[in-house]
Design a protein around this motif. Structure first.
Motif, PDB file in Angstrom:
ATOM      1  N   ASP A 290       0.811  -1.225   0.000  1.00 44.12           N
ATOM      2  CA  ASP A 290       0.000   0.000   0.000  1.00 44.12           C
ATOM      3  C   ASP A 290       0.843   1.273   0.000  1.00 44.12           C
ATOM      4  OD1 ASP A 290       1.029  -0.265   2.521  1.00 44.12           O
ATOM      5  OD2 ASP A 290      -0.864   0.055   3.596  1.00 44.12           O
ATOM      6  N   ALA A 291       2.077   1.191  -0.445  1.00 42.51           N
ATOM      7  CA  ALA A 291       2.943   2.370  -0.492  1.00 42.51           C
ATOM      8  C   ALA A 291       2.450   3.361  -1.537  1.00 42.51           C
ATOM      9  CB  ALA A 291       4.377   1.954  -0.818  1.00 42.51           C
ATOM     10  N   ASP A 292       2.693   4.655  -1.309  1.00 42.31           N
ATOM     11  CA  ASP A 292       2.351   5.652  -2.329  1.00 42.31           C
ATOM     12  C   ASP A 292       3.511   5.778  -3.318  1.00 42.31           C
ATOM     13  OD1 ASP A 292       4.305   7.237  -1.136  1.00 42.31           O
ATOM     14  OD2 ASP A 292       2.874   8.438  -0.006  1.00 42.31           O
ATOM     15  N   HIS A 293       3.299   6.605  -4.335  1.00 39.75           N
ATOM     16  CA  HIS A 293       4.287   6.686  -5.423  1.00 39.75           C
ATOM     17  C   HIS A 293       5.645   7.186  -4.940  1.00 39.75           C
ATOM     18  CE1 HIS A 293       5.874   7.139  -9.455  1.00 39.75           C
ATOM     19  NE2 HIS A 293       6.150   8.413  -9.206  1.00 39.75           N
ATOM     20  N   LEU A 294       5.658   8.149  -4.036  1.00 42.52           N
ATOM     21  CA  LEU A 294       6.911   8.753  -3.583  1.00 42.52           C
ATOM     22  C   LEU A 294       7.558   8.000  -2.429  1.00 42.52           C
ATOM     23  CD1 LEU A 294       6.107  12.584  -3.730  1.00 42.52           C
ATOM     24  CD2 LEU A 294       7.403  11.203  -5.367  1.00 42.52           C
ATOM     25  N   LEU A 295       6.923   6.907  -1.979  1.00 51.50           N
ATOM     26  CA  LEU A 295       7.419   6.176  -0.800  1.00 51.50           C
ATOM     27  C   LEU A 295       7.629   7.146   0.360  1.00 51.50           C
ATOM     28  CD1 LEU A 295      10.066   3.701  -2.324  1.00 51.50           C
ATOM     29  CD2 LEU A 295       7.633   3.341  -1.957  1.00 51.50           C
ATOM     30  N   SER A 296       6.647   8.007   0.575  1.00 53.51           N
ATOM     31  CA  SER A 296       6.774   9.057   1.580  1.00 53.51           C
ATOM     32  C   SER A 296       6.842   8.507   3.002  1.00 53.51           C
ATOM     33  CB  SER A 296       5.617  10.043   1.457  1.00 53.51           C
ATOM     34  OG  SER A 296       4.380   9.368   1.475  1.00 53.51           O
ATOM     35  N   SER A 297       6.324   7.280   3.206  1.00 49.27           N
ATOM     36  CA  SER A 297       6.446   6.635   4.508  1.00 49.27           C
ATOM     37  C   SER A 297       7.845   6.032   4.634  1.00 49.27           C
ATOM     38  CB  SER A 297       5.397   5.531   4.671  1.00 49.27           C
ATOM     39  OG  SER A 297       5.723   4.684   5.755  1.00 49.27           O
ATOM     40  N   LYS A 298       8.556   6.358   5.707  1.00 48.61           N
ATOM     41  CA  LYS A 298       9.893   5.813   5.903  1.00 48.61           C
ATOM     42  C   LYS A 298       9.871   4.292   5.977  1.00 48.61           C
ATOM     43  CE  LYS A 298      12.358   9.680   8.009  1.00 48.61           C
ATOM     44  NZ  LYS A 298      13.192  10.138   9.157  1.00 48.61           N
ATOM     45  N   GLN A 299       8.788   3.757   6.509  1.00 53.05           N
ATOM     46  CA  GLN A 299       8.681   2.300   6.604  1.00 53.05           C
ATOM     47  C   GLN A 299       8.639   1.671   5.212  1.00 53.05           C
ATOM     48  OE1 GLN A 299       5.278   0.957   8.831  1.00 53.05           O
ATOM     49  NE2 GLN A 299       5.851  -1.196   8.712  1.00 53.05           N
ATOM     50  N   ASP A 300       7.871   2.271   4.303  1.00 48.98           N
ATOM     51  CA  ASP A 300       7.798   1.757   2.930  1.00 48.98           C
ATOM     52  C   ASP A 300       9.142   1.940   2.206  1.00 48.98           C
ATOM     53  OD1 ASP A 300       5.135   0.996   3.172  1.00 48.98           O
ATOM     54  OD2 ASP A 300       4.399   2.965   2.531  1.00 48.98           O
ATOM     55  N   ALA A 301       9.748   3.111   2.404  1.00 49.34           N
ATOM     56  CA  ALA A 301      11.025   3.378   1.763  1.00 49.34           C
ATOM     57  C   ALA A 301      12.093   2.417   2.266  1.00 49.34           C
ATOM     58  CB  ALA A 301      11.448   4.821   2.024  1.00 49.34           C
ATOM     59  N   ARG A 302      12.066   2.145   3.564  1.00 55.82           N
ATOM     60  CA  ARG A 302      13.062   1.241   4.139  1.00 55.82           C
ATOM     61  C   ARG A 302      12.871  -0.185   3.623  1.00 55.82           C
ATOM     62  NH1 ARG A 302      18.100   2.012   5.927  1.00 55.82           N
ATOM     63  NH2 ARG A 302      18.734   0.396   7.390  1.00 55.82           N
ATOM     64  N   TYR A 303      11.611  -0.594   3.482  1.00 59.43           N
ATOM     65  CA  TYR A 303      11.340  -1.939   2.957  1.00 59.43           C
ATOM     66  C   TYR A 303      11.872  -2.077   1.530  1.00 59.43           C
ATOM     67  CZ  TYR A 303       8.745  -5.876   1.014  1.00 59.43           C
ATOM     68  OH  TYR A 303       8.410  -7.044   0.375  1.00 59.43           O
TER      69      TYR A 303
END
Length: 408
Positions: free
Chosen positions: A226-239
């Motif tokens: 469920d990540a957004d396009h910019l990976l604005s969540s650090k959790q998504d970016a880290r994954y």
């Protein structure tokens, strides 16, 4: 873990200065290049998280701002997709010249499409990872919305992107529409990792499917849930960062960390220790240390002279030392002494000392330039003395080389 951060600048093909940040562990096992998304910059969350994860895996990462963005010079209105690719090639060349050719390219959104195009032109790249990337550069035109007609009709228009105004010229539209990336992906010949969120509303996940279908194996796909396009969540970016780092380890060239021997060389001994890449060596003698390598054209890092360069250097320096010693003893006035050497291997029709019957002979051409108050007889004698230098004699003598292999 110690992370070394270096702010740096380099010029693109038009001489425009680009701003970059190189993050590296103390002894990197390889280098990667990161390309940010359209109108973004090197400071984006995804860029910093991916760089950090790769550094933790021992990989140094260069991220930079494209022309006209962030800390880079130039006018964004005059840039386009082609200039982004050119900026990437300039960054890759900077790494190759000053550090090591990047084996991994990572790109986010349109930056992902750009690294695919750049990878097609860089033989030394081994693997490519894309995040939320469109299958064709022209997909970015959807972000321009109702301004497309204005741009085509008036030649230029101001567009709001991510809450900021950007000037877009018609040349940008013409440039992205000329690319047909999917048809070229079958010749990519690199490992490919595609990361995409099925909930991406900027670049739909069907773009990832097109990329995956167009490319050959080895290729992999990872859903970013469920990540957004910019990976604005650090959790998504880290994954995403950890996925790329783990995947890249499989495809990065095998490189041994820079571990030098703890013992000091004995008098008259030379210790050669392998370094990063396929050829780089650390060479040490008592009180001295230097590098030996091969050029980029044959897969080296070009960080030091080649073995044959050093062979010629041994003969050249010995020749110079011998002539100067003789001149001092004979009180000859030498004002200048230059020794030029080249090495080649030649096929000979008749050869008494052939190698395995292949009729090969090594040739070293030595040219000695001497200036000073010298008579013709003294000049002739110096030419004779040159052939008496110890290294010259060693190369002409039969040499017995013994080898003993030990396991550490």
């Amino acid at each position: 873990m110690t992370v070394i951060k270096q702010k740096l600048t380099f010029a693109n093909q038009d001489g425009i200065t680009l701003s970059g940040l190189l993050e590296s562990p103390e002894n990197p096992t390889g280098y990667a290049l990161f390309a940010h998304c359209f109108t973004c910059g090197k400071g984006l969350t995804s860029a910093s998280q991916i760089s950090r994860a790769l550094v933790e895996q021992g990989i140094a990462v260069l991220r930079f701002d494209f022309t006209g963005l962030g800390g880079s010079d130039g006018d964004f209105a005059n840039s386009n997709f082609s200039s982004n690719v050119a900026d990437l090639l300039a960054a890759a060349d900077y790494l190759s010249t000053n550090y090591q050719p990047p084996a991994l390219l990572v790109g986010h959104s349109l930056g992902g499409t750009a690294v695919l195009v750049a990878a097609l032109r860089l033989d030394y790249v081994k693997c490519v990872a894309t995040i939320g990337a469109p299958a064709e550069p022209a997909h970015v035109l959807k972000q321009l919305g109702g301004k497309l007609d204005d741009i085509r009709g008036q030649g230029v228009a101001t567009v709001q992107l991510a809450g900021r105004p950007f000037t877009i010229k018609k040349q940008f539209l013409d440039d992205v529409e000329q690319f047909q990336l999917q048809g070229q992906l079958r010749s990519l010949n690199k490992a490919l990792l595609i990361l995409h969120s099925p909930r991406d509303t900027t670049v739909s996940v069907d773009q990832a499917e097109r990329l995956y279908t167009s490319a050959r194996h080895p290729k992999s796909f990872i859903s970013l849930d469920d990540a957004d396009h910019l990976l604005s969540s650090k959790q998504d970016a880290r994954y995403a960062a950890n996925c790329i780092a783990s995947w890249a380890e499989r495809y990065m060239p095998a490189i041994v960390a820079d571990v030098l021997p703890s013992e000091e060389p004995a008098k008259g001994e030379v210790i050669v220790t392998m370094r990063e890449g396929d050829f780089l060596c650390d060479v040490r003698s008592v009180g001295h240390q230097w590098l030996s390598d091969e050029p980029l054209s044959v897969g080296g890092l070009d960080k030091g002279p080649t073995p044959y360069d050093q062979l010629l250097a041994a003969l050249g320096t010995c020749t110079s030392m011998t002539l100067r010693m003789y001149a001092r003893r004979k009180k000859l006035r030498l004002s200048r002494l230059v020794v030029r050497l080249t090495h080649s291997r030649e096929h000979l029709e008749d050869c008494e000392d052939c190698l395995d019957g292949k009729n090969l002979a090594d040739r070293i051409h030595r040219e000695i330039l001497i200036e000073g108050e010298l008579s013709p007889e003294e000049t002739e004698r110096l030419e004779q003395i040159a052939e008496l230098c110890p290294v010259h004699k060693t190369l002409l003598n039969h040499i017995d080389i013994t080898t003993h292999l030990t396991k550490g």
